[in-house]
Design a protein around this motif. Structure first.
Motif, PDB file in Angstrom:
ATOM      1  N   LEU A 190       1.723 -14.201  15.913  1.00 29.79           N
ATOM      2  CA  LEU A 190       2.509 -12.732  16.048  1.00 29.79           C
ATOM      3  C   LEU A 190       4.014 -12.686  16.451  1.00 29.79           C
ATOM      4  O   LEU A 190       3.750 -13.941  17.376  1.00 29.79           O
ATOM      5  N   THR A 191       4.990 -12.716  15.950  1.00 25.40           N
ATOM      6  CA  THR A 191       6.291 -13.053  16.068  1.00 25.40           C
ATOM      7  C   THR A 191       6.800 -11.735  17.341  1.00 25.40           C
ATOM      8  O   THR A 191       6.476 -10.419  16.854  1.00 25.40           O
ATOM      9  N   PHE A 192       7.373 -11.961  18.208  1.00 28.10           N
ATOM     10  CA  PHE A 192       7.546 -10.719  19.363  1.00 28.10           C
ATOM     11  C   PHE A 192       9.059 -11.285  19.670  1.00 28.10           C
ATOM     12  O   PHE A 192       9.917 -11.768  20.222  1.00 28.10           O
ATOM     13  N   HIS A 193       9.979  -9.850  19.127  1.00 29.68           N
ATOM     14  CA  HIS A 193      10.913  -9.660  19.277  1.00 29.68           C
ATOM     15  C   HIS A 193      11.973  -9.529  20.649  1.00 29.68           C
ATOM     16  O   HIS A 193      12.478 -10.747  20.292  1.00 29.68           O
ATOM     17  N   ASP A 194      11.024  -8.007  20.897  1.00 32.90           N
ATOM     18  CA  ASP A 194      12.021  -8.002  22.581  1.00 32.90           C
ATOM     19  C   ASP A 194      11.529  -7.229  23.236  1.00 32.90           C
ATOM     20  O   ASP A 194      10.127  -6.702  23.218  1.00 32.90           O
ATOM     21  N   CYS A 247       7.075  -4.186   7.514  1.00 32.89           N
ATOM     22  CA  CYS A 247       8.424  -4.053   8.172  1.00 32.89           C
ATOM     23  C   CYS A 247       9.369  -3.965   6.627  1.00 32.89           C
ATOM     24  O   CYS A 247      10.736  -3.681   6.934  1.00 32.89           O
ATOM     25  N   PHE A 248       8.758  -3.839   5.370  1.00 34.63           N
ATOM     26  CA  PHE A 248       9.876  -3.825   4.540  1.00 34.63           C
ATOM     27  C   PHE A 248       9.083  -2.080   3.771  1.00 34.63           C
ATOM     28  O   PHE A 248      10.145  -1.160   2.732  1.00 34.63           O
ATOM     29  N   THR A 252       4.250  -8.768  10.031  1.00 28.23           N
ATOM     30  CA  THR A 252       5.579  -8.186  10.065  1.00 28.23           C
ATOM     31  C   THR A 252       5.641  -7.109  11.064  1.00 28.23           C
ATOM     32  O   THR A 252       7.395  -7.234  11.320  1.00 28.23           O
ATOM     33  N   TYR A 253       4.595  -6.895  12.220  1.00 30.38           N
ATOM     34  CA  TYR A 253       5.279  -5.557  12.732  1.00 30.38           C
ATOM     35  C   TYR A 253       4.435  -5.319  13.680  1.00 30.38           C
ATOM     36  O   TYR A 253       3.176  -6.108  13.239  1.00 30.38           O
ATOM     37  N   TYR A 254       4.010  -4.729  15.466  1.00 28.14           N
ATOM     38  CA  TYR A 254       3.077  -4.354  16.099  1.00 28.14           C
ATOM     39  C   TYR A 254       2.322  -3.304  15.632  1.00 28.14           C
ATOM     40  O   TYR A 254       2.386  -2.075  15.880  1.00 28.14           O
ATOM     41  N   HIS A 255       1.240  -3.395  14.735  1.00 33.13           N
ATOM     42  CA  HIS A 255       0.063  -2.543  13.986  1.00 33.13           C
ATOM     43  C   HIS A 255      -1.157  -3.307  14.417  1.00 33.13           C
ATOM     44  O   HIS A 255      -1.290  -4.248  14.130  1.00 33.13           O
ATOM     45  N   ARG A 256      -2.439  -2.476  14.508  1.00 30.19           N
ATOM     46  CA  ARG A 256      -3.419  -2.976  15.369  1.00 30.19           C
ATOM     47  C   ARG A 256      -4.604  -3.268  14.003  1.00 30.19           C
ATOM     48  O   ARG A 256      -5.385  -2.962  13.984  1.00 30.19           O
ATOM     49  N   TYR A 257      -4.329  -2.658  12.591  1.00 27.72           N
ATOM     50  CA  TYR A 257      -4.693  -2.163  11.327  1.00 27.72           C
ATOM     51  C   TYR A 257      -5.634  -3.322  10.732  1.00 27.72           C
ATOM     52  O   TYR A 257      -6.818  -2.729  10.484  1.00 27.72           O
ATOM     53  N   PHE A 258      -5.585  -4.262  11.175  1.00 21.16           N
ATOM     54  CA  PHE A 258      -5.639  -5.156  10.802  1.00 21.16           C
ATOM     55  C   PHE A 258      -6.904  -6.735  11.750  1.00 21.16           C
ATOM     56  O   PHE A 258      -7.665  -6.694  10.424  1.00 21.16           O
ATOM     57  N   LEU A 259      -7.605  -5.889  12.719  1.00 25.01           N
ATOM     58  CA  LEU A 259      -7.922  -6.559  13.723  1.00 25.01           C
ATOM     59  C   LEU A 259      -9.817  -6.923  13.039  1.00 25.01           C
ATOM     60  O   LEU A 259     -10.343  -7.899  14.056  1.00 25.01           O
ATOM     61  N   ASP A 260      -9.871  -5.559  12.712  1.00 24.18           N
ATOM     62  CA  ASP A 260     -11.597  -5.529  12.536  1.00 24.18           C
ATOM     63  C   ASP A 260     -11.721  -5.893  11.234  1.00 24.18           C
ATOM     64  O   ASP A 260     -12.879  -6.210  10.738  1.00 24.18           O
ATOM     65  N   SER A 261     -10.770  -6.401   9.618  1.00 22.07           N
ATOM     66  CA  SER A 261     -10.825  -7.102   8.996  1.00 22.07           C
ATOM     67  C   SER A 261     -10.066  -7.920   8.689  1.00 22.07           C
ATOM     68  O   SER A 261     -10.736  -8.892   7.676  1.00 22.07           O
ATOM     69  N   LEU A 262      -9.601  -9.406   9.889  1.00 19.73           N
ATOM     70  CA  LEU A 262      -9.401 -10.554   9.453  1.00 19.73           C
ATOM     71  C   LEU A 262     -10.699 -11.561   9.654  1.00 19.73           C
ATOM     72  O   LEU A 262     -10.628 -12.495   9.531  1.00 19.73           O
TER      73      LEU A 262
END
Length: 371
Positions: free
Chosen positions: A113-117, A9-10, A96-106
């Motif tokens: 996860l914060t769900f905003h709307d 988000c930054f 800080t937002y919706y992206h899957r890039y980190f799932l295989d590295s976590l």
């Protein structure tokens, strides 16, 4: 415990509700001894971080106008986040937002996860530009997340409506506004504010924000009260279609755009307005409502989504699809000084239910529940 926040988000935004939310979490946590955090960010033009940087990063100024540059910056920041995720020097990860890039590295590290709307889910068919493909990404993230923060009970119910999620892992944590810190201050008139009474509209005006219906509702009021104007803060300059709309009503000289250059500027725009009007069809929370309360501005709101949950009895409501109802509610507020005074006082009291410290404390409790 140590929490890792990522770059998302930054990276490409100087302002915005999501980056303000995460900035305020880190701002509060920086004064606490029971939690530490890291922010994986190398390049950013985010204005909040310039006020209180939580790590060393570089700005890239006017280059942000170049789409290709932003894409490169995003990739650089993502690779940096992946390095920190793989290093594992943290207890909880909070993207800080919706992206899957980190799932295989976590690995086995928990993430929140914060769900905003659920605007994409509600209006995706009508407004594809809200985020093509975002539903599937949210679905995967919600399934994999160890805990989900919903910013309102309305948002929690939307998660359960559109996704298959265990209700037990959804935690409702309301938001806040840093503008409450300006409450009670006395400031000089903003140069952006007009020298006449005005209604205030804040933020984006397209899609489900319902601006066109709102303008059609307010046009008769502007004609009936020749000193009354409409001021639109933020959201970008008026589009050709909007300018045509104003001209067709012979009200081009009664509608003004004001950029939001700082919290102080926006505070003054709220403070001097006759009323703040929020005709949105969908809000996960609605931070502008709290901003209006903080500045002592009467709020006239859509009766949809989270807005009644946030404002309670401190606002006047209308059906956002009913032009007559919108106009009647606004006219009631701008012509009744006793009602305006009561709404202002109720707004101050309602604001007391929301603070950055409370949001951070409840968020920390979610983190701690995972360890």
């Amino acid at each position: 415990m140590t929490v890792l926040y990522d770059h998302q988000c930054f990276t490409g935004t100087a302002y915005g509700g999501v980056s303000r939310y995460f900035f305020d979490l880190m701002r509060v946590f920086s004064d606490r001894s029971d939690v530490q955090f890291r922010l994986s960010l190398l390049l950013s033009n985010n204005d909040y971080l310039k006020q209180q940087p939580f790590n060393r990063f570089w700005t890239y100024g006017s280059l942000a106008r170049n789409r290709r540059i932003n894409q490169v910056v995003s990739q650089i920041n993502r690779q940096n986040s992946l390095r920190q995720i793989r290093a594992g020097q943290f207890d909880v990860f909070h993207p800080t937002y919706y992206h899957r890039y980190f799932l295989d590295s976590l690995g086995h590290k928990p993430f929140v996860l914060t769900f905003h709307d659920a605007s994409t889910e509600r209006f995706g068919d009508k407004y594809p530009e809200l985020g093509a493909g975002l539903y599937e990404t949210k679905k995967v993230l919600l399934d994999r997340a160890n805990a989900v923060i919903a910013v309102s009970d309305f948002t929690k119910q939307d998660i359960l409506r559109y996704f298959s999620v265990d209700p037990a892992k959804i935690h409702v944590v309301p938001l806040s506004t840093s503008m409450s810190e300006l409450t009670g201050t006395v400031r000089a008139a903003s140069p952006a504010s007009p020298a006449h009474p005005y209604l205030l509209f804040v933020g984006k005006r397209d899609l489900y924000k319902n601006f066109t219906t709102f303008f059609r509702a307010v046009a008769p009021l502007l004609s009936r009260y020749p000193d009354l104007h409409l001021l639109c803060a933020g959201g970008g300059n008026f589009s050709p279609a909007e300018q045509t709309l104003f001209r067709s009503a012979n009200l081009s000289n009664r509608v003004q755009y004001a950029p939001i250059t700082s919290n102080e500027t926006l505070f003054e725009l709220y403070r001097q307005a006759r009323a703040f009007v929020f005709p949105s069809l969908n809000e996960g929370f609605g931070i502008p409502v709290l901003e209006a309360f903080a500045a002592g501005c009467p709020a006239v709101l859509s009766d949809r989504s989270s807005l009644p949950e946030v404002a309670g009895d401190a606002a006047i409501y209308f059906d956002p699809d009913d032009i007559d109802a919108i106009g009647t509610a606004i006219e009631r507020v701008i012509t009744d000084d006793a009602l305006r005074t009561d709404l202002i006082q109720q707004g101050y009291r309602r604001l007391g239910h929301f603070s950055a410290e409370r949001t951070a404390a409840q968020t920390l409790a979610v983190y701690q529940s995972l360890l």
